[in-house]
Design an enzyme around this catalytic site. Structure first.
Site, PDB file in Angstrom:
ATOM      1  N   ASP A 122       0.801  -1.224   0.000  1.00  0.00           N
ATOM      2  CA  ASP A 122       0.000   0.000   0.000  1.00  0.00           C
ATOM      3  C   ASP A 122       0.835   1.276   0.000  1.00  0.00           C
ATOM      4  O   ASP A 122       0.414   2.303   0.550  1.00  0.00           O
ATOM      5  CB  ASP A 122      -0.945   0.003   1.201  1.00  0.00           C
ATOM      6  N   ASP A 182      -7.215  -3.732  -5.537  1.00  0.00           N
ATOM      7  CA  ASP A 182      -6.794  -2.457  -4.955  1.00  0.00           C
ATOM      8  C   ASP A 182      -5.369  -2.084  -5.354  1.00  0.00           C
ATOM      9  O   ASP A 182      -5.010  -0.905  -5.417  1.00  0.00           O
ATOM     10  CB  ASP A 182      -6.847  -2.500  -3.427  1.00  0.00           C
TER      11      ASP A 182
END
Length: 394
Positions: A122, A182
């Site tokens: 991330d 994602d």
């Protein structure tokens, strides 16, 4: 949580914007409200961080509200930690007020240690939303250096045989090498690193990941699985799941929005028509789905069994709107701009928090997943809402 009040000055039907752009007054009003709410949130953050957890990482950014309505703060390692600094940068970008830039710098600095965190995919969410926006607006060379290091760290998670960047390290009994949709959002950091350094390695990793994801994540109707598990020795797909949606074969709404945004940005960076074609295919799936509500704010999953009584996901709507604004610039004779305007009108009319409430969050009624963070404000919904407003203005 209190239901959102109708904001009479903005009580505009979504259909109003199907033939015209969002009025500048609308955008100014939304940013004025965002400033007021963010000032409230800053006070709440200051109160929440007076006492830091002993022996645990410092709490640096707001994420959502607890069941008791208190502000839920997270450490820098949390995947959402970069959105509040990014929100502050967007307020600075719109207003030009030095106060917002100073606050953005303060909250951005809290995340620098993450540039070395190789245990997460991330990096884009955390560091490009914060340092990336900061560098774009200030040209601070220290920010560029941090972004380059973050890209180097992220690149360590690339698996050449499979052609993907590994997502999660947890649940090793369930997945060997999981990749979530994602992860498309983190490729922007890699593309930027190639621009900064001239090193095409980052670019090649990003393109490889996007192409492999396109091949393996999407169903014939162009909906996406959430998780695809890989054998990193052979590149073989082991299984496909939808971890945060209704079930493995359902279309989790925010996952579809991540894909739409991700392939739009990949087209921007590569001009590969394959990526533009995929972005448009996802947009058609989302906008034309039989279970898309009239106000264009999706249920948390397009296949959730309790529709129309399922929770909405405002975060999926704000991500989708921001992506559609950019996509509209690549397909001028489309309705993407009009659809994005309609989403924004719906969010402003029905899903915004009254000023002075909800600890300073801008939007209500987001859903993190089927089993947690249901019908709550989420900081990334606010971030992409402000981004969409800026894109609408441009």
């Amino acid at each position: 949580m209190k239901k959102p009040l109708m904001i009479t000055s903005l009580a505009l039907l979504a259909g109003t914007f199907l033939t015209s752009a969002l009025p500048d007054r609308f955008i100014r009003d939304q940013f004025k409200k965002a400033e007021a709410q963010t000032e409230l949130m800053l006070a709440q953050v200051a109160e929440a961080t007076k006492t830091q957890p002993v022996g645990k990482p410092a709490l640096v950014s707001p994420r959502t509200l607890t069941d008791a309505g208190e502000l839920h703060m997270v450490p820098a390692r949390d995947w959402t930690s970069g959105f509040f600094p990014g929100q502050l940068w967007y307020l600075y970008e719109f207003t030009g007020r030095k106060e917002w830039a100073d606050l953005a710098r303060q909250f951005t600095a809290r995340l620098e240690s993450e540039k070395m965190n190789a245990g997460t995919h991330d990096m884009g969410f955390k560091l490009y939303c914060s340092y990336g926006n900061g560098y774009r607006l200030t040209n601070d060379p220290a920010y560029k250096d941090i972004l380059i290091q973050a890209a180097r760290t992220l690149s360590k998670r690339y698996k050449p045989k499979a052609g993907i960047i590994r997502s999660w390290d947890h649940n090793t009994a369930k997945w060997l090498c999981p990749v979530i949709i994602d992860n498309m959002m983190n490729l922007e950091l890699l593309f930027a690193a190639t621009r900064f350094t001239g090193d095409s390695t980052f670019y090649k990793i990003a393109v490889s990941h996007a192409q492999t994801t396109l091949k393996n994540h999407f169903r014939p109707d162009n909906s996406s699985y959430h998780v695809v598990d890989y054998d990193t020795l052979t590149g073989r797909v082991i299984k496909k799941n939808t971890h945060q949606g209704f079930n493995d074969e359902s279309a989790w709404s925010r996952g579809q929005a991540w894909g739409l945004y991700g392939y739009t940005l990949c087209y921007r960076e590569t001009k590969n028509p394959q990526f533009l074609k995929q972005a448009e295919a996802i947009a058609r799936f989302m906008l034309n789905h039989k279970n898309m509500p009239a106000d264009l704010v999706p249920y948390y999953d397009y296949d959730a069994p309790g529709i129309p009584n399922e929770t909405r996901d405002v975060s999926a709507a704000s991500v989708m709107a921001s992506a559609l604004y950019e996509l509209s610039t690549y397909v001028p004779k489309s309705n993407y701009r009009a659809k994005a305007d309609a989403v924004m009108a719906s969010l402003a009319k029905t899903y915004t928090s009254p000023v002075g409430q909800n600890r300073g969050f801008l939007l209500l009624h987001s859903t993190g997943a089927k089993t947690f963070e249901r019908d709550v404000p989420l900081i990334y919904a606010d971030y992409y809402y402000l981004e969409a407003l800026l894109r609408a203005r441009k």
